[in-house]
Design an enzyme around this catalytic site. Structure first.
Site, PDB file in Angstrom:
ATOM      1  N   GLY A  53       0.545  -1.218   0.031  1.00  0.00           N
ATOM      2  CA  GLY A  53      -0.160  -0.196   0.177  1.00  0.00           C
ATOM      3  C   GLY A  53       0.827   1.315   0.050  1.00  0.00           C
ATOM      4  N   CYS A  80       5.662  -5.667   1.470  1.00  0.00           N
ATOM      5  CA  CYS A  80       5.684  -4.848   1.102  1.00  0.00           C
ATOM      6  C   CYS A  80       5.114  -3.707   2.810  1.00  0.00           C
ATOM      7  CB  CYS A  80       5.177  -3.947   0.271  1.00  0.00           C
ATOM      8  SG  CYS A  80       5.970  -2.481  -0.178  1.00  0.00           S
ATOM      9  N   TYR A  81       4.003  -2.886   2.469  1.00  0.00           N
ATOM     10  CA  TYR A  81       3.448  -2.024   3.535  1.00  0.00           C
ATOM     11  C   TYR A  81       2.884  -3.188   4.847  1.00  0.00           C
ATOM     12  CZ  TYR A  81       0.302   0.823   6.272  1.00  0.00           C
ATOM     13  OH  TYR A  81      -0.961   1.249   7.108  1.00  0.00           O
ATOM     14  N   HIS A 167       8.350  -8.098  -3.557  1.00  0.00           N
ATOM     15  CA  HIS A 167       7.165  -8.365  -3.927  1.00  0.00           C
ATOM     16  C   HIS A 167       6.705  -9.165  -4.295  1.00  0.00           C
ATOM     17  CE1 HIS A 167       4.504  -4.527  -3.186  1.00  0.00           C
ATOM     18  NE2 HIS A 167       5.943  -3.832  -3.459  1.00  0.00           N
ATOM     19  N   GLU A 169       5.144 -11.659  -6.514  1.00  0.00           N
ATOM     20  CA  GLU A 169       3.971 -11.284  -6.522  1.00  0.00           C
ATOM     21  C   GLU A 169       4.146 -10.618  -7.589  1.00  0.00           C
ATOM     22  OE1 GLU A 169       3.874  -9.105  -4.475  1.00  0.00           O
ATOM     23  OE2 GLU A 169       2.962  -7.584  -4.108  1.00  0.00           O
ATOM     24  N   ASP A 225     -17.203 -11.093 -22.046  1.00  0.00           N
ATOM     25  CA  ASP A 225     -17.627 -11.617 -20.548  1.00  0.00           C
ATOM     26  C   ASP A 225     -18.939 -12.038 -21.006  1.00  0.00           C
ATOM     27  OD1 ASP A 225     -15.135 -11.013 -19.595  1.00  0.00           O
ATOM     28  OD2 ASP A 225     -15.857  -8.675 -18.782  1.00  0.00           O
ATOM     29  N   LYS A 365      -9.850 -12.166 -15.382  1.00  0.00           N
ATOM     30  CA  LYS A 365     -11.013 -12.292 -17.092  1.00  0.00           C
ATOM     31  C   LYS A 365      -9.945 -13.610 -17.431  1.00  0.00           C
ATOM     32  CE  LYS A 365     -11.653 -10.354 -20.377  1.00  0.00           C
ATOM     33  NZ  LYS A 365     -13.117  -8.974 -20.283  1.00  0.00           N
TER      34      LYS A 365
END
Ligand code: XMP
Length: 509
Positions: A53, A80-81, A167, A169, A225, A365
């Site tokens: 964040g 992180c945060y 991070h 990710e 979608d 998605k």
């Protein structure tokens, strides 16, 4: 099904974290940090990930959590945060300052830890921070560091609490996937049971029961979608699903026929195509202002849809192709409206339904695409680039006429063909042509020509909030330019848009 909670503190990678977890076939859900109680977490999740964040833990308005969340006995991974917040909440200390900041690829030195199984002692991680954890809470130890950040990873193995300053990710962290896998499987003990085949089967069974004997209406745009939602529901209720496809005459070359034949023909979906080109072009006559175009199209769409639905008699429910990113509430504040996006599919507010069916509301998605493929939708449809609801109306700059739409359709088809057959295609998020309202002089043979200019656009992006213009090889641009100016009478010049977003937007209007 085992679930992991991604507790959102406003970080830019919150969705990415959830997607990475789901890529390992473990269901992950994102919730704002202040919208879920410790008791609800306890009842539903096997692991918690605190996202990053923009705040510092000492900021007056920085997001905080109850210590209770860390005492539930559920494993936590702070990123992180989230890592700083965990340390701070448990009595550690965080310090701030430029001298601690690290941005980008950074060398990580890891020690033995359940979090670093299969991670070498030295690897590369992705950093983006100014604050660091300076004093660890009781019971914690350091398990990785970088040159500037001694506590790059910390843990209290007994309480199964882990924190990383970097991070895991993002793909720039070399062993990020291993680290997340270690957390969700070894530390949290999750099973890999989030599988798209199971999702399809369970959804079809559920809707067969829930929607038995009911008439359901769906606004089919031909986008990924709404198409996937249509086929999924068709498998459950067949002809009781009425898919109204409003063709506003602002689609790309052959697009309307393709959608109708692919879904209606091959897959047997009950598609009702409404050819409303004249209605839309009539209302757009003489209109040049982008926002006015959007409003007219949005409004007319509702009218056409209403007229058509009126012919179907009593409808019980409305189905929509809402997907997970549309329903996630972010931990961030509101952002400014740049364009009156997004979906022309704003639907009539006076139509009465007893409920809404949103079969894709839990899916990202890429998961929607996988479901689509498994349902037999062709890869060309499932892999389509986004196409704005107002269609070519916002790519024909200035007045929209049939003739100008036709010029754009042809130019766009040539450009897309040239891209589609090259390797660069897979790197692009969106690519299309735009017809200018300026004309310029050209020469062909010995004669002067005077025609429109076409701009070609291509962008790379993960989320369309920001985008980079794509560095398309000159040969492809040249092939497209030569063909467009040779094959289309009325276009004399082709330019390539090299503006990123910001400062530009992806679409020109
Ligand atoms: P912008 O132009 O805002 O576009 O950078 C970001 C993404 O949104 C798409 N877009 C739209 N999609 N209705 C839609 O459904 C709209 O009115 C609309 N306007 C832009 C655009 O194509 C890009 O993918």
């Amino acid at each position: 099904m085992d679930k992991v909670l991604v507790l959102d503190f406003g970080g830019q990678y919150n969705q990415l974290i959830a997607r990475r977890v789901r890529a390992e076939h473990v269901f992950a859900e994102i919730k704002p940090f202040n919208k879920i109680s410790a008791a609800d977490i306890k009842a539903s999740y096997k692991g918690i990930i605190f996202t990053g964040g923009p705040s510092s833990v000492y900021d007056e308005k920085s997001p905080h959590i109850d210590r209770e969340v860390l005492e539930l006995g559920i494993p936590v991974l702070g990123i992180c945060y989230g890592h700083q917040l965990m340390a701070y909440t448990l009595g550690g200390k965080v310090v701030s300052g430029d001298e601690h900041s690290e941005y980008g690829k950074t060398k990580l030195y890891a020690e033995e830890s359940p979090l670093f199984k299969n991670v070498p002692k030295e690897s590369v991680c992705w950093m983006s921070h100014r604050d660091i954890v300076d004093v660890l809470p009781e019971g914690f130890k350091i398990v990785a560091s970088t040159d500037k950040c001694p506590a790059a990873a910390v843990c209290d193995e007994k309480r199964r609490l882990y924190g990383v300053q970097f991070h895991p990710e993002v793909t720039h962290t070399e062993f990020g996937t291993e680290i997340l896998r270690n957390f969700i499987f070894d530390i949290c003990g999750c099973s890999a049971d989030w599988l798209m085949d199971d999702f399809i089967e369970a959804s079809v069974e559920r809707y067969k029961k829930e929607l038995a004997g009911k008439k359901v209406l769906l606004a089919l745009s031909g986008g990924v979608d709404s198409s996937v939602a249509a086929v999924l529901l068709h498998n459950a209720i067949g002809k009781n699903l009425y898919c109204v496809f409003v063709d506003h005459g602002l689609l790309r070359k052959d697009e309307g026929d393709y959608i109708e034949h692919t879904l209606g023909g091959k897959l047997g979906v009950n598609v009702i195509r409404v050819n409303a080109k004249d209605r839309f072009l009539g209302r757009l006559k003489g209109v040049t202002e982008p926002e006015t175009k959007r409003h007219i199209i949005g409004e007319e769409f509702i009218r056409v849809f209403e007229d058509e639905a009126g012919k179907l008699g009593k409808i019980d429910l409305l189905a929509q192709g809402t997907i997970y990113p549309d329903v996630i509430e972010s931990g961030k504040g509101d952002s400014a409206v740049i364009k009156s996006h997004h979906n022309v599919g704003g639907l009539p507010s006076n139509m009465k339904f007893s409920g809404i069916v949103e079969p894709l509301r839990d899916l990202f998605k890429d998961e929607v695409r996988e479901v689509g493929l498994r349902l037999g939708i062709p890869v060309e449809l499932v892999g389509r680039q986004p196409f704005p609801g107002p269609g070519l109306a916002i790519r024909v700059i200035g007045e929209i006429t049939e003739e100008r739409l036709e010029l754009l359709r042809e130019a766009d088809a040539i450009y897309r063909y040239e891209i589609d057959r090259s390797e660069i295609r897979s790197a692009l998020a969106q690519y299309f042509a735009v017809l200018m309202d300026t004309r310029s002089v050209g020469v062909m043979g010995d004669s002067r020509t005077y025609g429109y200019t076409v701009a070609l656009r291509a962008v790379t992006t993960d989320d369309f909030m920001t985008a980079d213009y794509a560095k398309i090889p000159y040969e492809i641009l040249e092939a497209a330019s030569t063909r467009i100016t040779n094959e289309i009478k009325g276009i004399t010049r082709v330019v390539y848009d090299i503006t990123s977003k910001p400062p530009a937007t992806v679409e020109w209007e």
